[in-house]
Design an enzyme around this catalytic site. Sequence first.
Site, PDB file in Angstrom:
ATOM      1  N   GLU A 128      55.828  43.913  -9.418  1.00 18.47           N
ATOM      2  CA  GLU A 128      56.533  42.717  -9.744  1.00 18.47           C
ATOM      3  C   GLU A 128      56.780  41.905 -10.533  1.00 18.47           C
ATOM      4  O   GLU A 128      57.424  41.027 -10.746  1.00 18.47           O
ATOM      5  CB  GLU A 128      58.583  43.098  -8.471  1.00 18.47           C
ATOM      6  CG  GLU A 128      58.798  44.380  -7.979  1.00 18.47           C
ATOM      7  CD  GLU A 128      59.589  45.035  -9.144  1.00 18.47           C
ATOM      8  OE1 GLU A 128      59.414  44.557 -10.564  1.00 18.47           O
ATOM      9  OE2 GLU A 128      61.047  44.649  -9.186  1.00 18.47           O
ATOM     10  N   THR A 181      64.903  38.782 -18.057  1.00 15.70           N
ATOM     11  CA  THR A 181      65.137  38.074 -17.185  1.00 15.70           C
ATOM     12  C   THR A 181      64.283  36.088 -16.954  1.00 15.70           C
ATOM     13  O   THR A 181      64.681  35.817 -16.163  1.00 15.70           O
ATOM     14  CB  THR A 181      63.828  38.360 -16.181  1.00 15.70           C
ATOM     15  OG1 THR A 181      63.786  40.066 -16.102  1.00 15.70           O
ATOM     16  CG2 THR A 181      64.002  38.516 -14.915  1.00 15.70           C
TER      17      THR A 181
HETATM   18  P1  ADP Z   1      63.521  44.894 -15.139  1.00 19.73           P
HETATM   19  O1  ADP Z   1      64.479  44.564 -14.748  1.00 19.73           O
HETATM   20  O2  ADP Z   1      63.734  46.776 -15.653  1.00 19.73           O
HETATM   21  O3  ADP Z   1      62.583  45.994 -14.402  1.00 19.73           O
HETATM   22  P2  ADP Z   1      61.884  42.931 -15.968  1.00 19.73           P
HETATM   23  O4  ADP Z   1      62.576  41.634 -16.626  1.00 19.73           O
HETATM   24  O5  ADP Z   1      62.007  42.525 -14.575  1.00 19.73           O
HETATM   25  O6  ADP Z   1      62.886  44.113 -15.937  1.00 19.73           O
HETATM   26  O7  ADP Z   1      60.672  43.539 -16.493  1.00 19.73           O
HETATM   27  C1  ADP Z   1      59.866  44.116 -17.887  1.00 19.73           C
HETATM   28  C2  ADP Z   1      58.584  43.600 -18.163  1.00 19.73           C
HETATM   29  O8  ADP Z   1      57.792  44.144 -17.264  1.00 19.73           O
HETATM   30  C3  ADP Z   1      58.382  43.546 -19.800  1.00 19.73           C
HETATM   31  O9  ADP Z   1      58.359  42.061 -19.745  1.00 19.73           O
HETATM   32  C4  ADP Z   1      57.806  45.232 -19.022  1.00 19.73           C
HETATM   33  O10 ADP Z   1      56.734  45.019 -20.517  1.00 19.73           O
HETATM   34  C5  ADP Z   1      56.395  44.509 -18.072  1.00 19.73           C
HETATM   35  N1  ADP Z   1      56.518  46.380 -17.666  1.00 19.73           N
HETATM   36  C6  ADP Z   1      54.666  46.244 -17.302  1.00 19.73           C
HETATM   37  N2  ADP Z   1      54.772  47.257 -16.744  1.00 19.73           N
HETATM   38  C7  ADP Z   1      56.135  48.056 -16.650  1.00 19.73           C
HETATM   39  C8  ADP Z   1      56.478  49.376 -16.566  1.00 19.73           C
HETATM   40  N3  ADP Z   1      55.432  50.369 -16.089  1.00 19.73           N
HETATM   41  N4  ADP Z   1      57.965  49.122 -16.921  1.00 19.73           N
HETATM   42  C9  ADP Z   1      58.571  48.380 -17.425  1.00 19.73           C
HETATM   43  N5  ADP Z   1      58.292  47.705 -17.128  1.00 19.73           N
HETATM   44  C10 ADP Z   1      56.630  47.117 -17.436  1.00 19.73           C
END
Ligand code: ADP
Length: 308
Positions: A128, A181
């Site tokens: 995260e 985010t």
């Molecule tokens: P969410 O709350 O939907 O998880 P975030 O903005 O916190 O959204 O996370 C998404 C970010 O994490 C994006 O920039 C994405 O490219 C990155 N990311 C890296 N690996 C992954 C993955 N396996 N699944 C989803 N997002 C990923």
Amino acid sequence: MEKIKIFSPGSVANVSCGFDVLGFCLDDVGDEMIVRKTKSPGVKITKIEGQKLPLDVKKNVAGVAATALLNNHPTKEGFEIEIYKNIKAGSGIGSSAASAAGAVFGINELLGRPFTSHELIVFAMEGEGLASGAPHADNVSPVLLGGITLVRSIKPVDVIKLPCPKELTAVVLHPKIELKTLHAREILKKNVSMEKAIQQWGNLGAFVAALYNEDYELMSRSLKDEIVEPMRSLLIPEFDSLKKVCKAEGAIGFGISGSGPSVYALTRGTDKAQKISDAMKKIISSIGIDFVIHISTINNQGIKIIPN
Ligand code: ADP
């Protein structure tokens, strides 16, 4: 076991009065992952379907979380991960959390469970950290433990699984607009007034008590966000009208899911959930934004192994 398939569910974090501490697990939407043992040590992401995301383990939350686990449990074995994404990254319903939690859950199973579900949280949080700049546990906790969780502390990790009233049903609307985010974090003021803080911790304490007592009236009075919602709701189209109609259709609470753009409503039972979903649909369709709506009971089991 040489290989397992996993369903890693979506989740709603923040939940109005619980900014950065509350979260609940969904059951109707989630990613699937396959984790396989290999002879060469380390972690590889061999396939991602459904979305364009990096295969590089250092750039994918699944790889970062898996590496964090293996740094704390040296083994000669290695692991390959396949990710089948159904939760859109950046939707606010825990896309990154599903991948991070899925990787550590899968590897832990194949290693014969050296870690408890609570212990896995700290590794998933590392993933995260890659997605949002700082490790947080409010999405990975409900995915790994199931139900509704409260993160008391992340240093050290101290997470409590709260009781989950059976009738509690969530309706989650994902308007397909981009809301980073990072941007949603940037607009937050750095200071909170004493008055607002008192209201917020009063509501959070009351919400937890309401879950223990299955007191839906008290849930309704306490699912309020005095601090973050007034700022972030401005980034979400039709937020106020959506809130109004959801309340009119019997929502116990309504607010932003994660950092948005998704919004959630909690209600009692699927009939009311359907009415809330219809009301949301009407409003969001009227402004011509593409969307998805999930109706989901709270998933008290959380992440699970599914047949291959
Ligand atoms: P969410 O709350 O939907 O998880 P975030 O903005 O916190 O959204 O996370 C998404 C970010 O994490 C994006 O920039 C994405 O490219 C990155 N990311 C890296 N690996 C992954 C993955 N396996 N699944 C989803 N997002 C990923």
